[in-house]
Design a protein around this motif. Structure first.
Motif, PDB file in Angstrom:
ATOM      1  N   LYS A   1      21.474  86.786  89.511  1.00 46.74           N
ATOM      2  CA  LYS A   1      21.879  87.319  88.216  1.00 46.74           C
ATOM      3  C   LYS A   1      20.675  87.989  87.570  1.00 46.74           C
ATOM      4  O   LYS A   1      20.741  89.120  87.118  1.00 46.74           O
ATOM      5  N   SER A   2      19.559  87.274  87.549  1.00 40.74           N
ATOM      6  CA  SER A   2      18.324  87.777  86.958  1.00 40.74           C
ATOM      7  C   SER A   2      17.283  88.015  88.037  1.00 40.74           C
ATOM      8  O   SER A   2      17.251  87.309  89.052  1.00 40.74           O
ATOM      9  N   GLY A   3      16.429  89.004  87.828  1.00 45.97           N
ATOM     10  CA  GLY A   3      15.375  89.292  88.786  1.00 45.97           C
ATOM     11  C   GLY A   3      14.126  88.458  88.586  1.00 45.97           C
ATOM     12  O   GLY A   3      13.158  88.588  89.340  1.00 45.97           O
ATOM     13  N   ILE A   4      14.134  87.580  87.582  1.00 44.94           N
ATOM     14  CA  ILE A   4      12.977  86.742  87.289  1.00 44.94           C
ATOM     15  C   ILE A   4      13.125  85.398  87.996  1.00 44.94           C
ATOM     16  O   ILE A   4      14.126  84.701  87.828  1.00 44.94           O
ATOM     17  N   VAL A   5      12.122  85.033  88.790  1.00 42.25           N
ATOM     18  CA  VAL A   5      12.098  83.744  89.481  1.00 42.25           C
ATOM     19  C   VAL A   5      11.196  82.806  88.687  1.00 42.25           C
ATOM     20  O   VAL A   5       9.989  83.023  88.590  1.00 42.25           O
TER      21      VAL A   5
ATOM     22  N   GLN B   1      22.364  92.153  92.847  1.00 46.99           N
ATOM     23  CA  GLN B   1      22.288  91.682  91.466  1.00 46.99           C
ATOM     24  C   GLN B   1      23.667  91.804  90.835  1.00 46.99           C
ATOM     25  O   GLN B   1      24.243  92.889  90.779  1.00 46.99           O
ATOM     26  N   ILE B   2      24.171  90.666  90.357  1.00 48.72           N
ATOM     27  CA  ILE B   2      25.523  90.617  89.815  1.00 48.72           C
ATOM     28  C   ILE B   2      25.449  90.459  88.297  1.00 48.72           C
ATOM     29  O   ILE B   2      24.912  89.476  87.788  1.00 48.72           O
ATOM     30  N   LYS B   3      25.965  91.453  87.612  1.00 43.18           N
ATOM     31  CA  LYS B   3      25.938  91.447  86.148  1.00 43.18           C
ATOM     32  C   LYS B   3      27.229  90.809  85.628  1.00 43.18           C
ATOM     33  O   LYS B   3      28.286  91.423  85.661  1.00 43.18           O
ATOM     34  N   THR B   4      27.123  89.577  85.178  1.00 46.69           N
ATOM     35  CA  THR B   4      28.256  88.848  84.618  1.00 46.69           C
ATOM     36  C   THR B   4      28.325  89.127  83.114  1.00 46.69           C
ATOM     37  O   THR B   4      27.434  89.762  82.553  1.00 46.69           O
ATOM     38  N   PRO B   5      29.363  88.654  82.431  1.00 45.81           N
ATOM     39  CA  PRO B   5      29.453  88.881  80.980  1.00 45.81           C
ATOM     40  C   PRO B   5      28.256  88.343  80.195  1.00 45.81           C
ATOM     41  O   PRO B   5      27.995  88.825  79.088  1.00 45.81           O
ATOM     42  N   SER B   6      27.524  87.375  80.743  1.00 44.99           N
ATOM     43  CA  SER B   6      26.355  86.826  80.051  1.00 44.99           C
ATOM     44  C   SER B   6      25.061  87.539  80.428  1.00 44.99           C
ATOM     45  O   SER B   6      23.967  87.114  80.044  1.00 44.99           O
ATOM     46  N   TYR B   7      25.194  88.650  81.129  1.00 41.47           N
ATOM     47  CA  TYR B   7      24.028  89.436  81.561  1.00 41.47           C
ATOM     48  C   TYR B   7      23.235  89.958  80.366  1.00 41.47           C
ATOM     49  O   TYR B   7      23.787  90.392  79.358  1.00 41.47           O
ATOM     50  N   LEU B   8      21.897  89.899  80.483  1.00 44.44           N
ATOM     51  CA  LEU B   8      21.002  90.387  79.432  1.00 44.44           C
ATOM     52  C   LEU B   8      20.141  91.521  79.970  1.00 44.44           C
ATOM     53  O   LEU B   8      19.828  91.544  81.171  1.00 44.44           O
ATOM     54  N   PRO B   9      19.731  92.473  79.144  1.00 43.32           N
ATOM     55  CA  PRO B   9      18.903  93.598  79.612  1.00 43.32           C
ATOM     56  C   PRO B   9      17.626  93.146  80.311  1.00 43.32           C
ATOM     57  O   PRO B   9      17.182  93.775  81.271  1.00 43.32           O
ATOM     58  N   GLU B  10      17.022  92.038  79.850  1.00 43.48           N
ATOM     59  CA  GLU B  10      15.782  91.578  80.477  1.00 43.48           C
ATOM     60  C   GLU B  10      15.992  91.054  81.889  1.00 43.48           C
ATOM     61  O   GLU B  10      15.032  90.854  82.632  1.00 43.48           O
TER      62      GLU B  10
ATOM     63  N   ASN C   1      30.694  91.795  87.715  1.00 46.48           N
ATOM     64  CA  ASN C   1      31.797  90.893  88.042  1.00 46.48           C
ATOM     65  C   ASN C   1      31.870  89.768  87.030  1.00 46.48           C
ATOM     66  O   ASN C   1      30.894  89.472  86.333  1.00 46.48           O
ATOM     67  N   ALA C   2      33.021  89.123  86.966  1.00 43.07           N
ATOM     68  CA  ALA C   2      33.202  88.009  86.036  1.00 43.07           C
ATOM     69  C   ALA C   2      32.329  86.822  86.412  1.00 43.07           C
ATOM     70  O   ALA C   2      31.833  86.101  85.553  1.00 43.07           O
ATOM     71  N   THR C   3      32.130  86.597  87.731  1.00 44.07           N
ATOM     72  CA  THR C   3      31.295  85.494  88.209  1.00 44.07           C
ATOM     73  C   THR C   3      30.409  85.978  89.350  1.00 44.07           C
ATOM     74  O   THR C   3      30.683  87.014  89.976  1.00 44.07           O
TER      75      THR C   3
ATOM     76  N   VAL D   1      29.631  88.235  95.213  1.00 42.42           N
ATOM     77  CA  VAL D   1      29.348  87.979  96.628  1.00 42.42           C
ATOM     78  C   VAL D   1      30.553  88.322  97.487  1.00 42.42           C
ATOM     79  O   VAL D   1      30.435  88.973  98.533  1.00 42.42           O
ATOM     80  N   LEU D   2      31.739  87.907  97.046  1.00 45.26           N
ATOM     81  CA  LEU D   2      32.957  88.199  97.808  1.00 45.26           C
ATOM     82  C   LEU D   2      33.179  89.702  97.951  1.00 45.26           C
ATOM     83  O   LEU D   2      33.666  90.179  98.980  1.00 45.26           O
TER      84      LEU D   2
END
Length: 253
Positions: A136-140, A164-173, A193-195, A200-201
């Protein structure tokens, strides 16, 4: 990664997981596999066949029989013996089986901080050429979390596709990328995607990976494991499943 731990509830039923662990250890340069057997080993458990396979691959293997609090024992064992990776069995992908993780494997993912490689039942080792890593995020956030992924990519001479999957809780950072993750990436896809599982699917048949890699998350892939209403930590296929080996990296992403 030199030392693996393979916890099994029944050696006879989980023989394929141990065989996979031996073959994976050979490719990855590991030296020792510890098998924790939760029930007494019987003559019907194919122990001799497993030991012969390990000897052919030049992998040392040591079995321990244990009764008691399984997860606490596993955590102590991993610390005492410097275990680098737990290899556990996921459930069979047969359509009539509703579970992806049984209670033991689900508890290992939830209650330990170890990286875990989940192997579908009766899955035979295949060369790893492509790994799909879903984020979801690129930060480890967790130091050393990428070590099992990096080691597998190097030893197997594989490429990594980052999704990288942008869900509804995705943030610009979330678009900021850890430099070590960026270095490992050969291809990059972005999806809305929603989840995370839906993303992945959507891409699994496009990328056709030999292994899928995700981060251990209290939200997303394994959110249901953190439901404390029940002591059962199994995971239903409707929540998540993988028909190829699934590498779960430690720490929250």
């Amino acid at each position: 990664m030199k030392t693996f731990l393979v916890p099994i509830s029944c050696l006879r039923d989980k023989k394929a997981t141990l065989i996979y662990a031996i073959d994976y250890a050979k490719v990855s340069g590991a030296e020792m596999i510890y098998g924790i057997q939760l029930n007494e080993i019987s003559e019907e458990d194919h122990l001799e066949e497993i030991m012969e396979h390990a000897e052919k691959q030049n992998i040392a293997i040591n079995f321990r029989f244990f009764e008691g609090d399984t997860i606490e024992y596993i955590k102590e064992f991993c610390e005492d013996f410097n275990v680098d990776l737990i290899i556990a069995s996921a459930r069979t992908p047969e359509p009539n089986d509703t579970l992806y993780l049984d209670n033991l494997s689900g508890s290992i993912v939830k209650k330990t901080e170890m990286p875990v490689l989940l192997i579908p039942e009766n899955y035979e080792y295949k060369p790893i050429k492509t790994i799909l890593t879903a984020i979801k995020s690129g930060i480890v956030k967790t130091k050393g979390a990428l070590i099992p992924l990096e080691h597998t990519l190097i030893t197997a001479k594989a490429d990594m596709t980052l999704l990288q999957i942008k869900t509804p809780s995705y943030l610009p950072e979330d678009l900021m990328f850890d430099k070590d993750l960026a270095i490992l990436t050969s291809k990059y896809y972005s999806s809305e995607n929603a989840t995370l599982f839906q993303g992945v699917l959507e891409y699994i048949h496009v990328i056709e990976p030999d292994m899928v890699c995700v981060f251990r998350r209290k939200r997303g892939f394994f959110e249901k494991l953190w439901d404390d209403v029940t002591l059962d930590h199994s995971l239903d296929k409707g929540v998540f499943e993988s028909r190829v080996p699934l590498l779960v990296l430690k720490g929250d992403q």
